[in-house]
Design a protein around this motif. Structure first.
Motif, PDB file in Angstrom:
ATOM      1  N   THR A 162     -32.095 -41.236  -5.797  1.00  0.00           N
ATOM      2  CA  THR A 162     -31.254 -42.916  -4.543  1.00  0.00           C
ATOM      3  C   THR A 162     -29.588 -42.090  -5.064  1.00  0.00           C
ATOM      4  O   THR A 162     -28.884 -43.438  -4.404  1.00  0.00           O
ATOM      5  N   VAL A 204     -31.537 -44.157  13.551  1.00  0.00           N
ATOM      6  CA  VAL A 204     -30.053 -43.448  13.599  1.00  0.00           C
ATOM      7  C   VAL A 204     -30.032 -42.253  11.797  1.00  0.00           C
ATOM      8  O   VAL A 204     -29.987 -43.532  11.604  1.00  0.00           O
ATOM      9  N   LEU A 205     -29.336 -41.268  11.997  1.00  0.00           N
ATOM     10  CA  LEU A 205     -28.835 -40.111  10.547  1.00  0.00           C
ATOM     11  C   LEU A 205     -28.137 -39.956  10.594  1.00  0.00           C
ATOM     12  O   LEU A 205     -27.704 -39.153  11.616  1.00  0.00           O
ATOM     13  N   GLY A 237     -24.877 -39.766   8.154  1.00  0.00           N
ATOM     14  CA  GLY A 237     -24.648 -39.224   7.058  1.00  0.00           C
ATOM     15  C   GLY A 237     -26.322 -39.680   5.442  1.00  0.00           C
ATOM     16  O   GLY A 237     -26.453 -38.945   4.402  1.00  0.00           O
ATOM     17  N   GLY A 238     -26.904 -40.458   5.756  1.00  0.00           N
ATOM     18  CA  GLY A 238     -28.289 -40.565   5.569  1.00  0.00           C
ATOM     19  C   GLY A 238     -27.815 -41.623   4.062  1.00  0.00           C
ATOM     20  O   GLY A 238     -28.966 -41.542   3.636  1.00  0.00           O
ATOM     21  N   LEU A 257     -13.237 -44.991  -1.189  1.00  0.00           N
ATOM     22  CA  LEU A 257     -14.040 -45.061  -1.721  1.00  0.00           C
ATOM     23  C   LEU A 257     -15.356 -45.749  -1.914  1.00  0.00           C
ATOM     24  O   LEU A 257     -16.242 -46.082  -3.290  1.00  0.00           O
ATOM     25  N   ILE A 258     -16.116 -44.746  -0.536  1.00  0.00           N
ATOM     26  CA  ILE A 258     -17.251 -45.165  -0.801  1.00  0.00           C
ATOM     27  C   ILE A 258     -18.211 -44.404  -2.038  1.00  0.00           C
ATOM     28  O   ILE A 258     -17.577 -43.067  -0.951  1.00  0.00           O
ATOM     29  N   THR A 313     -20.507 -41.673   6.215  1.00  0.00           N
ATOM     30  CA  THR A 313     -19.449 -41.698   7.638  1.00  0.00           C
ATOM     31  C   THR A 313     -19.116 -43.204   7.498  1.00  0.00           C
ATOM     32  O   THR A 313     -19.334 -44.046   7.322  1.00  0.00           O
ATOM     33  N   ALA A 348     -18.389 -45.057  10.658  1.00  0.00           N
ATOM     34  CA  ALA A 348     -19.931 -45.983  11.723  1.00  0.00           C
ATOM     35  C   ALA A 348     -21.068 -46.404  10.674  1.00  0.00           C
ATOM     36  O   ALA A 348     -21.738 -47.109  11.104  1.00  0.00           O
ATOM     37  N   GLY A 349     -21.428 -45.557  10.206  1.00  0.00           N
ATOM     38  CA  GLY A 349     -22.997 -46.000   9.063  1.00  0.00           C
ATOM     39  C   GLY A 349     -22.840 -46.908   7.879  1.00  0.00           C
ATOM     40  O   GLY A 349     -23.394 -47.910   8.093  1.00  0.00           O
ATOM     41  N   ALA A 385     -19.421 -54.092   2.144  1.00  0.00           N
ATOM     42  CA  ALA A 385     -19.166 -51.993   3.038  1.00  0.00           C
ATOM     43  C   ALA A 385     -17.451 -52.213   2.983  1.00  0.00           C
ATOM     44  O   ALA A 385     -17.021 -53.237   3.518  1.00  0.00           O
ATOM     45  N   GLU A 438     -28.728 -48.157  21.476  1.00  0.00           N
ATOM     46  CA  GLU A 438     -27.484 -47.667  20.949  1.00  0.00           C
ATOM     47  C   GLU A 438     -27.214 -47.535  19.839  1.00  0.00           C
ATOM     48  O   GLU A 438     -27.394 -47.174  18.965  1.00  0.00           O
ATOM     49  N   ILE A 439     -25.850 -46.459  20.044  1.00  0.00           N
ATOM     50  CA  ILE A 439     -25.311 -45.302  18.777  1.00  0.00           C
ATOM     51  C   ILE A 439     -23.710 -45.846  19.031  1.00  0.00           C
ATOM     52  O   ILE A 439     -23.398 -45.794  19.626  1.00  0.00           O
ATOM     53  N   MET A 499     -17.886 -45.455  -8.361  1.00  0.00           N
ATOM     54  CA  MET A 499     -19.387 -45.872  -7.630  1.00  0.00           C
ATOM     55  C   MET A 499     -19.788 -47.768  -8.224  1.00  0.00           C
ATOM     56  O   MET A 499     -20.864 -47.521  -8.904  1.00  0.00           O
TER      57      MET A 499
HETATM   58  C1  LIG Z   1     -24.650 -44.052  -4.845  1.00  0.00           C
HETATM   59  C2  LIG Z   1     -24.386 -44.774  -4.393  1.00  0.00           C
HETATM   60  C3  LIG Z   1     -22.970 -45.435  -3.654  1.00  0.00           C
HETATM   61  C4  LIG Z   1     -21.993 -45.854  -2.393  1.00  0.00           C
HETATM   62  N1  LIG Z   1     -21.369 -46.559  -3.225  1.00  0.00           N
HETATM   63  C5  LIG Z   1     -20.224 -47.412  -1.674  1.00  0.00           C
HETATM   64  C6  LIG Z   1     -19.095 -47.983  -2.480  1.00  0.00           C
HETATM   65  O1  LIG Z   1     -18.685 -47.919  -3.090  1.00  0.00           O
HETATM   66  N2  LIG Z   1     -18.844 -48.639  -1.412  1.00  0.00           N
HETATM   67  C7  LIG Z   1     -20.307 -48.705  -0.054  1.00  0.00           C
HETATM   68  O2  LIG Z   1     -19.379 -49.404   0.546  1.00  0.00           O
HETATM   69  N3  LIG Z   1     -21.335 -48.038   0.262  1.00  0.00           N
HETATM   70  C8  LIG Z   1     -21.731 -47.823  -0.570  1.00  0.00           C
HETATM   71  N4  LIG Z   1     -23.048 -46.950  -0.208  1.00  0.00           N
HETATM   72  C9  LIG Z   1     -23.571 -46.928   0.499  1.00  0.00           C
HETATM   73  C10 LIG Z   1     -23.579 -45.475   1.744  1.00  0.00           C
HETATM   74  O3  LIG Z   1     -22.702 -45.043   1.003  1.00  0.00           O
HETATM   75  C11 LIG Z   1     -22.157 -46.181   2.923  1.00  0.00           C
HETATM   76  O4  LIG Z   1     -22.826 -47.587   3.380  1.00  0.00           O
HETATM   77  C12 LIG Z   1     -22.211 -45.586   4.113  1.00  0.00           C
HETATM   78  O5  LIG Z   1     -20.702 -45.178   4.257  1.00  0.00           O
HETATM   79  C13 LIG Z   1     -23.534 -45.124   5.202  1.00  0.00           C
HETATM   80  O6  LIG Z   1     -22.864 -43.923   5.916  1.00  0.00           O
HETATM   81  P1  LIG Z   1     -24.024 -43.014   5.890  1.00  0.00           P
HETATM   82  O7  LIG Z   1     -22.831 -41.896   7.150  1.00  0.00           O
HETATM   83  O8  LIG Z   1     -25.070 -42.187   5.228  1.00  0.00           O
HETATM   84  O9  LIG Z   1     -25.023 -44.013   7.431  1.00  0.00           O
HETATM   85  P2  LIG Z   1     -26.718 -43.756   7.531  1.00  0.00           P
HETATM   86  O10 LIG Z   1     -27.391 -43.756   5.831  1.00  0.00           O
HETATM   87  O11 LIG Z   1     -27.159 -42.712   8.177  1.00  0.00           O
HETATM   88  O12 LIG Z   1     -26.375 -45.038   8.098  1.00  0.00           O
HETATM   89  C14 LIG Z   1     -26.781 -45.979   7.851  1.00  0.00           C
HETATM   90  C15 LIG Z   1     -27.361 -46.949   8.025  1.00  0.00           C
HETATM   91  O13 LIG Z   1     -26.811 -47.744   9.403  1.00  0.00           O
HETATM   92  C16 LIG Z   1     -27.445 -46.871  11.114  1.00  0.00           C
HETATM   93  N5  LIG Z   1     -26.094 -46.021  11.775  1.00  0.00           N
HETATM   94  C17 LIG Z   1     -25.518 -45.350  10.683  1.00  0.00           C
HETATM   95  N6  LIG Z   1     -25.188 -44.404  11.742  1.00  0.00           N
HETATM   96  C18 LIG Z   1     -24.667 -44.970  13.443  1.00  0.00           C
HETATM   97  C19 LIG Z   1     -24.303 -45.292  14.661  1.00  0.00           C
HETATM   98  N7  LIG Z   1     -23.346 -44.163  14.865  1.00  0.00           N
HETATM   99  N8  LIG Z   1     -24.794 -45.577  15.247  1.00  0.00           N
HETATM  100  C20 LIG Z   1     -25.460 -46.803  15.113  1.00  0.00           C
HETATM  101  N9  LIG Z   1     -26.780 -46.939  13.616  1.00  0.00           N
HETATM  102  C21 LIG Z   1     -26.123 -46.296  13.032  1.00  0.00           C
HETATM  103  C22 LIG Z   1     -28.821 -46.389  10.857  1.00  0.00           C
HETATM  104  O14 LIG Z   1     -29.041 -46.256  11.390  1.00  0.00           O
HETATM  105  C23 LIG Z   1     -28.523 -46.443   9.070  1.00  0.00           C
HETATM  106  O15 LIG Z   1     -29.738 -47.908   8.980  1.00  0.00           O
HETATM  107  C24 LIG Z   1     -23.062 -45.867  -1.338  1.00  0.00           C
HETATM  108  C25 LIG Z   1     -24.420 -45.369  -1.682  1.00  0.00           C
HETATM  109  C26 LIG Z   1     -25.107 -44.117  -2.223  1.00  0.00           C
HETATM  110  C27 LIG Z   1     -26.416 -43.946  -2.302  1.00  0.00           C
END
Ligand SMILES: Cc1cc2nc3c(=O)[nH]c(=O)nc-3n(C[C@H](O)[C@H](O)[C@H](O)COP(=O)(O)OP(=O)(O)OC[C@H]3O[C@@H](n4cnc5c(N)ncnc54)[C@H](O)[C@@H]3O)c2cc1C
Ligand code: FES
Ligand code: FES
Lengths: 160, 287
Positions: A44, B25-26, B28-29, B95-96, B106, B108-109, B118, B160-161, B187
């Protein structure tokens, strides 16, 4: 479920594999390609044991789909040593006893390599922050930090 | 589950529009793949947006920065002009998670995952960032604060994206900052987060200001009552007191093991003061 055909580069070699849509890169590496160096600690994103380098950035391979590797360049721990010649980070981890059970070690090495690739002279604080996503239950981290510092010094051509 | 990697935004929205409700949408996942580990989670379709042209770029125009929805947060910290213009937004995005998460996650994610905690979202809201949304009916642009509607819920319609997050170029005498409280130094999930963005007038007093609070309500929220306390001031003690009180009053946090209601309310005020002072200094203000 139909399989997805993926062409990618792993440790400099062209590799092709079939995977399921929901299969992680970590599972592909371990279960399909026999590259068992990347470990699964949590699955995770919390522990860093699965760290690999994708297009120059260190990532958790448990949070990457196998299908996403298409057209990318992946580095794993298996590509770190040059034949039987260990990478300076590997040598220094051994010299500094920076591992005990070793589960976290491939992840630390890949993350540390990614750091030294972009920052050859990191401060101790930079090393600790960079490696905050790698957990170790054995060493207490200090020896790992010392090993990274020593490897960085050696790679800069300074006597450690 | 089906995995698709379209090369145009039109194909991506069409795939999502035609799919069942369990289509995602994927980017950074780093949220989606964690959810996928859960046995109860069903995804019929995952649409990877990282191969869409332009999505992985930060584009600087005459008056704005356009951050593509597939740009990993680590790349924001490497973008010198963006760091100089919007240090608070970049610090919040950076900080994420860990280095490994930074290489993938990202903004946006972070926004679409719609967690009240967030980290990048209060900073984006304070900065008056806009989300450019592509959908089956074309493009629309909305303020970032209008995207999350509740924990895990957004105002995005089916298909929508978010294509990009747009930040206007800041005016000369302005600055932004984001601070969060977590029990560790790295973390962890924000117990409270506060974003502040302010601009000064010719006399060096606050002309306009936006304050956004995270993790103290069901969504990240803009807090106009708090912002008003600073207008016309140079952040004198009385103004900062009023700001802190307004932020505490606006907070409606939950009580859990990570922080009690009282604690979170108080910390919201404390962080707002500190973030306001950093933003003021960045704007070139002096007391
Ligand atoms: C170990 C760990 C530590 C973390 N620490 C933090 C932290 O300190 N602070 C914090 O805020 N978060 C944290 N997170 C959560 C996560 O990393 C963030 O929320 C990150 O910014 C999500 O972005 P992503 O691109 O990976 O999103 P994804 O996982 O790709 O998507 C997240 C959600 O948004 C939707 N989505 C993504 N992009 C779009 C788009 N362009 N349009 C429409 N829908 C979209 C996806 O379908 C999904 O439902 C952590 C996660 C992990 C695993
Ligand atoms: S197994 Fe990937 S981070 Fe723990
Ligand atoms: S050496 Fe055992 S977890 Fe690090």
């Amino acid at each position: 479920m139909s399989s997805i055909a993926v062409s990618t580069t792993i440790n400099g070699d062209d590799v092709e594999y079939l995977c399921q849509a929901d299969e992680t890169l970590l599972d592909v590496l371990r279960n399909r390609l026999g590259l068992m160096g990347s470990k699964e600690g949590c699955g995770t994103g919390d522990c860093g044991a699965c760290s690999t380098i994708m297009d120059g950035r260190v990532v958790c391979s448990c949070l990457v789909l196998g299908a996403e590797a298409q057209g990318r360049s992946i580095e794993t721990i298996e590509g770190m040593a040059n034949g039987s010649e260990l990478h300076p980070l590997q040598t220094k981890f051994i010299e500094h006893a920076a591992l005990q059970c070793g589960i976290c070690t491939p992840g630390f090495l890949m993350a540390a390599k990614a750091l030294l690739d972009v920052n050859p002279e990191p401060t101790e604080e930079e090393i600790r922050f960079w490696l905050a996503g790698n957990l170790c239950r054995c060493t207490g981290y200090d020896k790992i930090v010392r090993a990274v510092q020593a490897a960085a010094a050696e790679m800069r051509g300074e006597a450690a | 589950m089906r995995y698709e990697r379209p090369e145009t935004i039109m194909d991506a929205t069409a795939l999502l529009a035609q799919a069942s409700d369990s289509a995602f949408v994927l980017a950074g996942g780093t949220d989606l793949l964690v959810k996928m580990q859960n046995d109860d989670f069903e995804a019929e379709l995952v649409v990877d947006i990282k191969s869409i042209a332009g999505m992985a770029d930060v584009v600087e125009t005459d008056d704005s920065f356009v951050i593509g929805a597939a740009v990993p947060c680590a790349a924001l910290g490497e973008h010198e002009a963006l760091c100089a213009a919007w240090p608070g937004v970049v610090e919040a995005a950076n900080l994420i998670g860990s280095t490994q998460i930074q290489g993938r996650c990202t903004v946006a994610g972070n926004l679409c995952n719609a967690s009240p905690a967030a980290d990048s979202v209060p900073a984006l809201v304070a900065a008056n960032a806009q989300a450019r949304i592509a959908g089956p009916d074309g493009i629309r642009t909305v303020a970032v604060e209008d995207i999350p509607t509740g924990p895990g819920k957004t105002s995005l319609a089916k298909g929508e994206i978010i294509e990009a997050i747009v930040l206007a170029k800041p005016t000369d005498r302005s600055g932004d900052a984001y601070l969060r409280f977590i029990p560790r130094t790295e973390m962890d999930i924000a117990v409270v987060g506060v974003g502040v963005c302010l601009a000064l007038n010719d006399d060096g007093a606050v002309a306009s200001v936006r304050v956004a609070l995270g993790a103290v309500g069901p969504t990240v929220m803009l807090c106009p009552e708090a912002a008003e306390t600073l207008v016309g001031t140079k952040l004198e003690d009385a103004a900062l007191e009023a700001l802190a009180a307004a932020c505490s009053a606006a907070s409606t946090p939950i009580d859990d093991k990570r922080g009690t209601v009282d604690f979170r309310k108080q910390v919201a005020g404390v962080l707002a003061r500190r973030a306001a002072l950093i933003a003021f200094e960045r704007a070139g203000g002096s007391q």
